[in-house]
Motif scaffolding. Structure first.
Motif, PDB file in Angstrom:
ATOM      1  N   GLY A 183       0.808  -1.212   0.000  1.00 31.85           N
ATOM      2  CA  GLY A 183       0.000   0.000   0.000  1.00 31.85           C
ATOM      3  C   GLY A 183       0.840   1.260   0.000  1.00 31.85           C
ATOM      4  N   ALA A 184       2.052   1.172  -0.562  1.00 33.11           N
ATOM      5  CA  ALA A 184       2.929   2.340  -0.694  1.00 33.11           C
ATOM      6  C   ALA A 184       3.261   2.975   0.653  1.00 33.11           C
ATOM      7  CB  ALA A 184       2.329   3.372  -1.655  1.00 33.11           C
ATOM      8  N   TRP A 185       3.258   2.193   1.700  1.00 36.64           N
ATOM      9  CA  TRP A 185       3.569   2.633   3.064  1.00 36.64           C
ATOM     10  C   TRP A 185       2.480   3.525   3.662  1.00 36.64           C
ATOM     11  CZ3 TRP A 185       8.166   1.143   5.578  1.00 36.64           C
ATOM     12  CH2 TRP A 185       9.083   0.472   4.769  1.00 36.64           C
ATOM     13  N   ARG A 186       1.451   3.857   2.872  1.00 40.21           N
ATOM     14  CA  ARG A 186       0.421   4.777   3.384  1.00 40.21           C
ATOM     15  C   ARG A 186      -0.999   4.227   3.301  1.00 40.21           C
ATOM     16  NH1 ARG A 186       2.074   6.836  -1.617  1.00 40.21           N
ATOM     17  NH2 ARG A 186       0.365   7.177  -3.040  1.00 40.21           N
ATOM     18  N   GLY A 187      -1.157   2.991   2.846  1.00 38.08           N
ATOM     19  CA  GLY A 187      -2.485   2.398   2.719  1.00 38.08           C
ATOM     20  C   GLY A 187      -2.416   0.896   2.917  1.00 38.08           C
ATOM     21  N   GLY A 188      -3.534   0.252   2.701  1.00 41.49           N
ATOM     22  CA  GLY A 188      -3.618  -1.194   2.852  1.00 41.49           C
ATOM     23  C   GLY A 188      -4.006  -1.601   4.262  1.00 41.49           C
ATOM     24  N   ASN A 189      -4.308  -2.903   4.404  1.00 37.39           N
ATOM     25  CA  ASN A 189      -4.693  -3.415   5.721  1.00 37.39           C
ATOM     26  C   ASN A 189      -4.456  -4.919   5.796  1.00 37.39           C
ATOM     27  OD1 ASN A 189      -7.148  -4.862   4.769  1.00 37.39           O
ATOM     28  ND2 ASN A 189      -7.845  -2.788   4.332  1.00 37.39           N
ATOM     29  N   LYS A 190      -4.423  -5.435   7.000  1.00 37.90           N
ATOM     30  CA  LYS A 190      -4.142  -6.852   7.222  1.00 37.90           C
ATOM     31  C   LYS A 190      -5.242  -7.754   6.672  1.00 37.90           C
ATOM     32  CE  LYS A 190      -5.837  -6.864  11.999  1.00 37.90           C
ATOM     33  NZ  LYS A 190      -7.187  -7.253  11.660  1.00 37.90           N
ATOM     34  N   GLU A 191      -6.449  -7.265   6.569  1.00 36.62           N
ATOM     35  CA  GLU A 191      -7.555  -8.075   6.068  1.00 36.62           C
ATOM     36  C   GLU A 191      -7.315  -8.545   4.627  1.00 36.62           C
ATOM     37  OE1 GLU A 191      -7.910  -5.190   7.809  1.00 36.62           O
ATOM     38  OE2 GLU A 191      -8.732  -6.069   9.632  1.00 36.62           O
ATOM     39  N   SER A 192      -6.505  -7.812   3.887  1.00 39.49           N
ATOM     40  CA  SER A 192      -6.223  -8.191   2.493  1.00 39.49           C
ATOM     41  C   SER A 192      -5.465  -9.509   2.388  1.00 39.49           C
ATOM     42  CB  SER A 192      -5.430  -7.076   1.795  1.00 39.49           C
ATOM     43  OG  SER A 192      -4.131  -6.967   2.365  1.00 39.49           O
ATOM     44  N   GLY A 193      -4.844  -9.946   3.455  1.00 38.86           N
ATOM     45  CA  GLY A 193      -4.075 -11.185   3.411  1.00 38.86           C
ATOM     46  C   GLY A 193      -4.864 -12.444   3.696  1.00 38.86           C
ATOM     47  N   ILE A 194      -6.050 -12.328   4.237  1.00 41.02           N
ATOM     48  CA  ILE A 194      -6.799 -13.512   4.665  1.00 41.02           C
ATOM     49  C   ILE A 194      -7.061 -14.464   3.511  1.00 41.02           C
ATOM     50  CG2 ILE A 194      -8.921 -14.350   5.759  1.00 41.02           C
ATOM     51  CD1 ILE A 194      -6.850 -12.802   7.585  1.00 41.02           C
ATOM     52  N   ARG A 195      -7.614 -13.989   2.427  1.00 44.01           N
ATOM     53  CA  ARG A 195      -7.923 -14.897   1.312  1.00 44.01           C
ATOM     54  C   ARG A 195      -6.666 -15.496   0.707  1.00 44.01           C
ATOM     55  NH1 ARG A 195      -7.281 -12.961  -3.742  1.00 44.01           N
ATOM     56  NH2 ARG A 195      -7.004 -10.718  -4.011  1.00 44.01           N
ATOM     57  N   ARG A 196      -5.552 -14.788   0.786  1.00 41.92           N
ATOM     58  CA  ARG A 196      -4.290 -15.310   0.267  1.00 41.92           C
ATOM     59  C   ARG A 196      -3.729 -16.417   1.159  1.00 41.92           C
ATOM     60  NH1 ARG A 196      -4.525  -9.916  -1.083  1.00 41.92           N
ATOM     61  NH2 ARG A 196      -3.857  -9.391  -3.189  1.00 41.92           N
ATOM     62  N   LEU A 197      -4.019 -16.352   2.430  1.00 39.66           N
ATOM     63  CA  LEU A 197      -3.485 -17.328   3.387  1.00 39.66           C
ATOM     64  C   LEU A 197      -4.319 -18.607   3.477  1.00 39.66           C
ATOM     65  CD1 LEU A 197      -2.494 -14.828   6.189  1.00 39.66           C
ATOM     66  CD2 LEU A 197      -0.909 -16.211   4.821  1.00 39.66           C
ATOM     67  N   ILE A 198      -5.572 -18.550   3.087  1.00 41.88           N
ATOM     68  CA  ILE A 198      -6.460 -19.713   3.208  1.00 41.88           C
ATOM     69  C   ILE A 198      -5.900 -20.957   2.519  1.00 41.88           C
ATOM     70  CG2 ILE A 198      -8.718 -20.628   2.508  1.00 41.88           C
ATOM     71  CD1 ILE A 198      -9.882 -17.868   3.353  1.00 41.88           C
ATOM     72  N   PRO A 199      -5.412 -20.874   1.271  1.00 42.04           N
ATOM     73  CA  PRO A 199      -4.885 -22.094   0.644  1.00 42.04           C
ATOM     74  C   PRO A 199      -3.717 -22.709   1.413  1.00 42.04           C
ATOM     75  CG  PRO A 199      -5.193 -20.375  -0.999  1.00 42.04           C
ATOM     76  CD  PRO A 199      -5.396 -19.742   0.338  1.00 42.04           C
ATOM     77  N   TYR A 200      -2.908 -21.877   2.052  1.00 41.44           N
ATOM     78  CA  TYR A 200      -1.794 -22.394   2.857  1.00 41.44           C
ATOM     79  C   TYR A 200      -2.314 -23.085   4.111  1.00 41.44           C
ATOM     80  CZ  TYR A 200       1.203 -19.800  -0.258  1.00 41.44           C
ATOM     81  OH  TYR A 200       1.839 -19.333  -1.379  1.00 41.44           O
ATOM     82  N   ALA A 201      -3.281 -22.453   4.759  1.00 41.65           N
ATOM     83  CA  ALA A 201      -3.870 -23.064   5.956  1.00 41.65           C
ATOM     84  C   ALA A 201      -4.502 -24.413   5.618  1.00 41.65           C
ATOM     85  CB  ALA A 201      -4.897 -22.119   6.579  1.00 41.65           C
ATOM     86  N   GLN A 202      -5.092 -24.517   4.441  1.00 35.33           N
ATOM     87  CA  GLN A 202      -5.705 -25.783   4.033  1.00 35.33           C
ATOM     88  C   GLN A 202      -4.664 -26.870   3.780  1.00 35.33           C
ATOM     89  OE1 GLN A 202      -8.214 -24.102   0.872  1.00 35.33           O
ATOM     90  NE2 GLN A 202     -10.016 -24.608   2.122  1.00 35.33           N
ATOM     91  N   ARG A 203      -3.417 -26.476   3.679  1.00 35.58           N
ATOM     92  CA  ARG A 203      -2.323 -27.439   3.490  1.00 35.58           C
ATOM     93  C   ARG A 203      -1.510 -27.637   4.768  1.00 35.58           C
ATOM     94  NH1 ARG A 203      -3.184 -24.832  -1.216  1.00 35.58           N
ATOM     95  NH2 ARG A 203      -3.229 -26.048  -3.121  1.00 35.58           N
ATOM     96  N   GLY A 204      -2.010 -27.117   5.902  1.00 34.84           N
ATOM     97  CA  GLY A 204      -1.358 -27.361   7.179  1.00 34.84           C
ATOM     98  C   GLY A 204      -0.453 -26.266   7.695  1.00 34.84           C
ATOM     99  N   TYR A 205      -0.466 -25.111   7.036  1.00 31.58           N
ATOM    100  CA  TYR A 205       0.339 -23.986   7.500  1.00 31.58           C
ATOM    101  C   TYR A 205      -0.466 -23.114   8.458  1.00 31.58           C
ATOM    102  CZ  TYR A 205       3.849 -24.883   3.900  1.00 31.58           C
ATOM    103  OH  TYR A 205       4.814 -25.451   3.127  1.00 31.58           O
TER     104      TYR A 205
END
Length: 137
Positions: free
Chosen positions: A52-74
């Motif tokens: 987010g260019a150091w001035r935007g973005g949020n942690k919620e944006s990572g949830i959907r990206r992390l789901i496939p890893y969690a489904q594999r045991g991460y």
């Protein structure tokens, strides 16, 4: 992966807004995405640091990206950090380091492997990931 509505799959445990430290007098939070069924061995960790260019973005944006890893045991983690309009550098990397220290300190509580933590992110998150990778301790 989450469906079109953004719902968390039934085989995934999502815990939002876990306080991991303080920065500049305010609480910092992270979200966890992990398999509902815990493996026998402590889980390796994938940490998402948003861009987010150091001035935007949020942690919620990572949830959907992390789901496939969690489904594999991460064990997936998405981290918030202070943005540039709130705090100048090096506050952002200090926040990210604090999140990693928190995860290592809470390894038994969360059943994660403190020696197997990987970090990932785009844009400013990628910059912070590179700084984490070259930092001592």
């Amino acid at each position: 992966m989450s469906d079109a509505t953004g719902a968390i799959p039934s085989d995934i445990d999502h815990i939002a807004n876990i306080p991991y430290g303080k920065g500049g007098g305010r609480r910092l939070y992270l979200d966890i995405v992990r398999p509902l069924e815990r493996p026998e061995r402590p889980m390796p960790v994938v940490v998402w640091i948003h861009g987010g260019a150091w001035r935007g973005g949020n942690k919620e944006s990572g949830i959907r990206r992390l789901i496939p890893y969690a489904q594999r045991g991460y064990f997936g983690v998405s981290v918030s950090y202070r943005l540039s309009q709130e705090a100048t550098y090096p506050a952002q990397i200090e926040d990210c380091k604090c999140a990693i220290r928190f995860l290592r300190a809470q390894a038994m509580r969360f059943h994660l492997d403190p020696d197997r933590i990987g970090v990932w992110g785009p844009s400013a998150g990628g910059h912070l990931v590179a700084l984490l990778g070259t930092a001592t301790d």
